[in-house]
Write an enzyme that holds these catalytic residues in place. Structure first.
Site, PDB file in Angstrom:
ATOM      1  N   ARG A  27       0.365  -1.139   0.341  1.00  0.00           N
ATOM      2  CA  ARG A  27       0.123  -0.198   0.150  1.00  0.00           C
ATOM      3  C   ARG A  27       0.746   1.544  -0.236  1.00  0.00           C
ATOM      4  O   ARG A  27       0.215   2.380  -0.358  1.00  0.00           O
ATOM      5  CB  ARG A  27      -1.075  -0.260   1.395  1.00  0.00           C
ATOM      6  CG  ARG A  27      -1.837  -1.252   1.246  1.00  0.00           C
ATOM      7  CD  ARG A  27      -3.028  -1.112   2.665  1.00  0.00           C
ATOM      8  NE  ARG A  27      -3.309  -0.158   2.577  1.00  0.00           N
ATOM      9  CZ  ARG A  27      -4.647  -0.354   2.690  1.00  0.00           C
ATOM     10  NH1 ARG A  27      -5.133  -1.147   1.958  1.00  0.00           N
ATOM     11  NH2 ARG A  27      -5.686   0.805   2.690  1.00  0.00           N
ATOM     12  N   TRP A  75       1.800   6.779   6.287  1.00  0.00           N
ATOM     13  CA  TRP A  75       2.470   6.956   4.408  1.00  0.00           C
ATOM     14  C   TRP A  75       1.702   8.713   4.455  1.00  0.00           C
ATOM     15  O   TRP A  75       0.501   9.054   4.733  1.00  0.00           O
ATOM     16  CB  TRP A  75       1.294   6.794   2.946  1.00  0.00           C
ATOM     17  CG  TRP A  75       1.168   7.217   1.550  1.00  0.00           C
ATOM     18  CD1 TRP A  75       0.581   8.740   2.000  1.00  0.00           C
ATOM     19  CD2 TRP A  75       1.892   7.324   0.643  1.00  0.00           C
ATOM     20  NE1 TRP A  75       0.535   8.794   0.118  1.00  0.00           N
ATOM     21  CE2 TRP A  75       1.695   8.549  -0.552  1.00  0.00           C
ATOM     22  CE3 TRP A  75       2.780   6.101   0.295  1.00  0.00           C
ATOM     23  CZ2 TRP A  75       1.893   8.254  -1.912  1.00  0.00           C
ATOM     24  CZ3 TRP A  75       3.594   6.413  -0.935  1.00  0.00           C
ATOM     25  CH2 TRP A  75       2.960   7.354  -1.858  1.00  0.00           C
ATOM     26  N   ASN A  99      -4.984   5.381  11.167  1.00  0.00           N
ATOM     27  CA  ASN A  99      -5.815   5.732   9.591  1.00  0.00           C
ATOM     28  C   ASN A  99      -6.954   6.506   9.212  1.00  0.00           C
ATOM     29  O   ASN A  99      -8.138   6.543   9.933  1.00  0.00           O
ATOM     30  CB  ASN A  99      -6.585   4.178   8.947  1.00  0.00           C
ATOM     31  CG  ASN A  99      -4.591   3.385   9.000  1.00  0.00           C
ATOM     32  OD1 ASN A  99      -4.118   3.559   8.820  1.00  0.00           O
ATOM     33  ND2 ASN A  99      -5.605   2.234   7.758  1.00  0.00           N
ATOM     34  N   LYS A 484      -6.145   6.309 -21.504  1.00  0.00           N
ATOM     35  CA  LYS A 484      -6.764   5.379 -20.956  1.00  0.00           C
ATOM     36  C   LYS A 484      -7.003   3.948 -22.032  1.00  0.00           C
ATOM     37  O   LYS A 484      -7.231   3.035 -21.328  1.00  0.00           O
ATOM     38  CB  LYS A 484      -7.590   5.442 -19.670  1.00  0.00           C
ATOM     39  CG  LYS A 484      -7.671   6.297 -19.120  1.00  0.00           C
ATOM     40  CD  LYS A 484      -6.706   5.437 -17.747  1.00  0.00           C
ATOM     41  CE  LYS A 484      -5.623   6.321 -18.010  1.00  0.00           C
ATOM     42  NZ  LYS A 484      -4.758   7.376 -17.743  1.00  0.00           N
TER      43      LYS A 484
HETATM   44  C1  F6R Z   1      -0.294   6.969 -18.404  1.00  0.00           C
HETATM   45  C2  F6R Z   1       0.877   7.310 -17.063  1.00  0.00           C
HETATM   46  C3  F6R Z   1       1.067   7.832 -18.004  1.00  0.00           C
HETATM   47  C4  F6R Z   1       2.213   7.989 -17.010  1.00  0.00           C
HETATM   48  C5  F6R Z   1       3.800   9.179 -17.985  1.00  0.00           C
HETATM   49  C6  F6R Z   1       4.988   9.695 -16.733  1.00  0.00           C
HETATM   50  O1  F6R Z   1      -1.587   6.509 -17.422  1.00  0.00           O
HETATM   51  O2  F6R Z   1       0.315   6.243 -16.163  1.00  0.00           O
HETATM   52  O3  F6R Z   1       1.480   7.689 -19.036  1.00  0.00           O
HETATM   53  O4  F6R Z   1       1.920   9.120 -16.415  1.00  0.00           O
HETATM   54  O5  F6R Z   1       5.066   7.592 -17.735  1.00  0.00           O
HETATM   55  O6  F6R Z   1       4.879   9.489 -15.486  1.00  0.00           O
HETATM   56  P1  F6R Z   1       4.506   9.639 -14.061  1.00  0.00           P
HETATM   57  O7  F6R Z   1       3.911  10.496 -13.680  1.00  0.00           O
HETATM   58  O8  F6R Z   1       5.745   9.441 -13.023  1.00  0.00           O
HETATM   59  O9  F6R Z   1       6.069  10.977 -14.429  1.00  0.00           O
END
Ligand code: F6R
Length: 604
Positions: A27, A75, A99, A484
């Site tokens: 988590r 976290w 939590n 997505k």
């Molecule tokens: C899509 C996704 C990627 C990340 C990209 C940047 O679902 O997760 O497009 O957004 O690789 O990653 P970060 O935000 O970790 O720099």
């Protein structure tokens, strides 16, 4: 996200608590701790970083008799990931793990401080243990003091509390944050915030319901409901598969993370909204001094969230804002002025291209800010300032709650800047803040909508392509919806500004071209509607998402009527996430680990 464990029994409680915390590692956490009461003596240990640090600290501690103990992985949300902020939190003779979010903690803390209580941490949790000890002074019953304390708390919580005066009792309470208790034939009692720590130890479990509270001893297990009536526990057989237990009953991590957005955004907002002011305590008040322009840089989903910021910063804060894909920015000898604030956005804080642009900006002497989900990541360490999104660990490769929390931060940051520049009136700021408070509710998944999208998805498994279209901030949302879909369904999808369709892509229109149209009631509705009508007239299959019924659509996903376009944004975001999820499920794909993709892209 934080994790809780508890144990009452004759076995080696230290090993059981540490083992339980290990099962909750997935988590995510940045500090951990345990407290054990054995033969009337408390021992408590805390460490930042990985559990190995806590194991090292406890290596000489022996638990070989009956004991009770509680443990926690934290976290950081409220206060930095330090040892003092790690749980369990101590009073004079009691410990608590928690939590969730105690919403009225500031008021309780103020009163306790006025009464002479000293606080060691910056957390909301610490008020619980002090409030309990205050109540204990005014009653002879420990349980009554605990009950009073629970009655005084507002917000979400799963709580375990142990106190020196009750050597064989663990007190518990649950409201809004998950917790369960497990039992076995050896008369031990185990607590945890999810199934996994209990697998292999317990045979039967009782999942607490909201407002349950009570206590356990070696021979008793007493629960009360919200009306203060004692109730019978409801035991069920415990799952034996750890991976499915980690998913908390959801089919995929992505699905779980879509549902978790309510809590994730509540965490993002926590402590950052006053009634009429946005607060970012983590930012130096001079950050925007001498700044005339903002440059945003990111990749993928983070780029899409940043693209919404270009609209919000200019609209709210009247600040010139531009954005670049990090991999492009790196090699084109960009012009960088000292009056430019350079903001990078990254879920992981490790994406190679984005990290490199941050280094370039630092070398050029620019002020830098990172918006990130992972504390202590490379970008967080490198940037001058940092705002954490507090989404909790995101396991699904297709990003969902990271995007939602990033957009929330950008909305808040645009207002923060507007306050500084006085580009919005105090009344306008107050109105926006009231809207921000409604975001968690707007991302709550309705069963009806999920069921409807599940059914609808069977009509969108083929075709020669998808166009997701929208205007203004709904254009980045369209880009994100298309990303997505292509990531997890492997269907071709593009995001497009609705007004651009007629400049080329409309040539593709036919019944096998699926248009997912974002039609917000409160932003350029008529303009977007006519773009959709143009596509409909050319026989493209239209799926409209709106709160206003649209007779030219073949399919229609209804979102509730909202007060503002930003709330419509979040409602539509959830609909798009669910649509991709359900299409991917029907196609039999691995939703959480789509082909060719990695969660953190640390190569160029
Ligand atoms: C899509 C996704 C990627 C990340 C990209 C940047 O679902 O997760 O497009 O957004 O690789 O990653 P970060 O935000 O970790 O720099």
């Amino acid at each position: 996200m934080c994790g809780i464990v508890g144990y009452l029994g004759n076995k080696n409680s230290k090993e059981i608590l540490l083992g339980g915390l290990k099962e909750l590692e997935y988590r995510g956490y940045d500090s951990a701790g345990i407290a054990v009461l054995q033969e009337g003596e408390f021992n408590s240990f805390k460490a930042t970083g990985k559990l190995i640090n806590l194991e090292e600290k406890t290596k000489d501690f022996v638990t070989d008799k009956f004991s009770i103990g509680i443990g926690h992985t934290r976290w950081a949300t409220h206060g930095k990931p330090t040892e003092l902020n790690a749980h369990p939190h101590i009073g004079d003779a009691s410990y608590v793990v928690h939590n969730g979010i105690i919403e009225n903690y500031a008021a309780l803390k103020k009163d306790l401080i006025a009464e002479g209580v000293t606080f060691l941490s910056q957390t909301d949790t610490e008020v619980i243990v002090h409030q309990f000890e205050k109540n204990l002074k005014n009653t002879t019953s420990t349980f009554e003091a605990f009950k009073r304390t629970i009655d005084e708390l507002e917000g979400a919580y799963a709580i375990l509390l142990v106190t020196k005066g009750e050597k064989e009792t663990i007190f518990f309470a649950k409201n809004g944050s998950p917790m369960l208790i497990g039992i076995n034939a050896e008369n031990e009692k185990y607590f945890a915030s999810s199934d996994t720590p209990l697998i292999g130890h317990c045979t039967d479990v009782n999942y607490f319901e909201d407002c349950d509270y009570g206590y356990v001893t070696p021979d008793t297990f007493t629960i009360f409901n919200k009306d203060g009536k004692e109730k019978k526990p409801h035991f069920t057989k415990l799952l034996t598969n750890k991976l499915s237990a980690q998913k908390d009953g959801y089919r995929f991590f992505m699905e779980k993370e879509i549902y978790e957005q309510v809590d994730a955004i509540a965490n993002t907002l926590l402590g950052r909204l006053d009634d009429n002011e946005v607060l970012f305590d983590e930012l130096d008040s001079t950050l925007f001094e001498g700044i005339n322009e903002i440059k945003l840089c990111a990749c993928g989903t983070s780029y899409h969230s940043a693209l919404t910021a270009t609209y919000l910063f200019e609209r709210h804060a009247k600040m010139k804002t531009s954005i670049e894909v990090a991999s492009e920015f790196r090699y084109r000898n960009p012009i960088m002025h000292k009056d430019m604030l350079f903001i990078v956005i990254s879920q992981s804080g490790e994406t190679a291209d984005t990290l490199e642009t941050l280094k370039m900006a630092k070398e050029a002497g620019l002020k830098t800010l990172v918006i990130c989900n992972v504390d202590n990541s490379s970008m967080v360490r490198l940037a001058d300032s940092c705002i954490l999104t507090r989404a909790g660990v995101e396991k699904g490769v297709a990003s969902t709650k990271a995007f939602a929390t990033q957009v929330t931060i950008f909305w808040m940051l645009s207002l923060y800047l507007a306050q500084k520049k006085k580009s919005l009136s105090p009344q306008e700021i107050t109105k926006e803040i009231a809207l921000l408070r409604e975001v968690p509710a707007s991302v709550k998944v309705s069963n009806d909508m999920h069921e409807y999208i599940k059914r609808l998805s069977k009509r969108y498994l083929h075709g020669h392509g998808f166009f997701f279209i929208g205007r203004d901030v709904f254009y980045p949302l369209a880009l994100e919806g298309a990303l997505k879909l292509k990531e997890i369904s492997y269907l071709h999808a593009e995001g497009y500004p609705s007004g651009e369709m007629k400049h080329g892509p409309i040539a593709l229109a036919d019944p096998e071209l699926f248009t997912i149209a974002l039609l917000p009631q409160h932003l350029l509705y008529d303009k977007t509607k006519s773009n959709v009508e143009e596509l409909s007239a050319r026989d493209s299959t239209i799926c409209a998402i709106s709160s206003i019924d649209f007779d030219k659509a073949d399919d229609f996903i209804a979102i509730p009527t909202c007060k503002d376009y930003m709330l419509e944004f979040f409602e539509m975001m959830v609909a798009l996430q669910l649509l991709s999820l359900e299409i991917s499920v029907r196609l039999g794909n691995d939703v959480d680990m789509p082909r060719n993709l990695a969660k953190s892209v640390t190569v160029e």
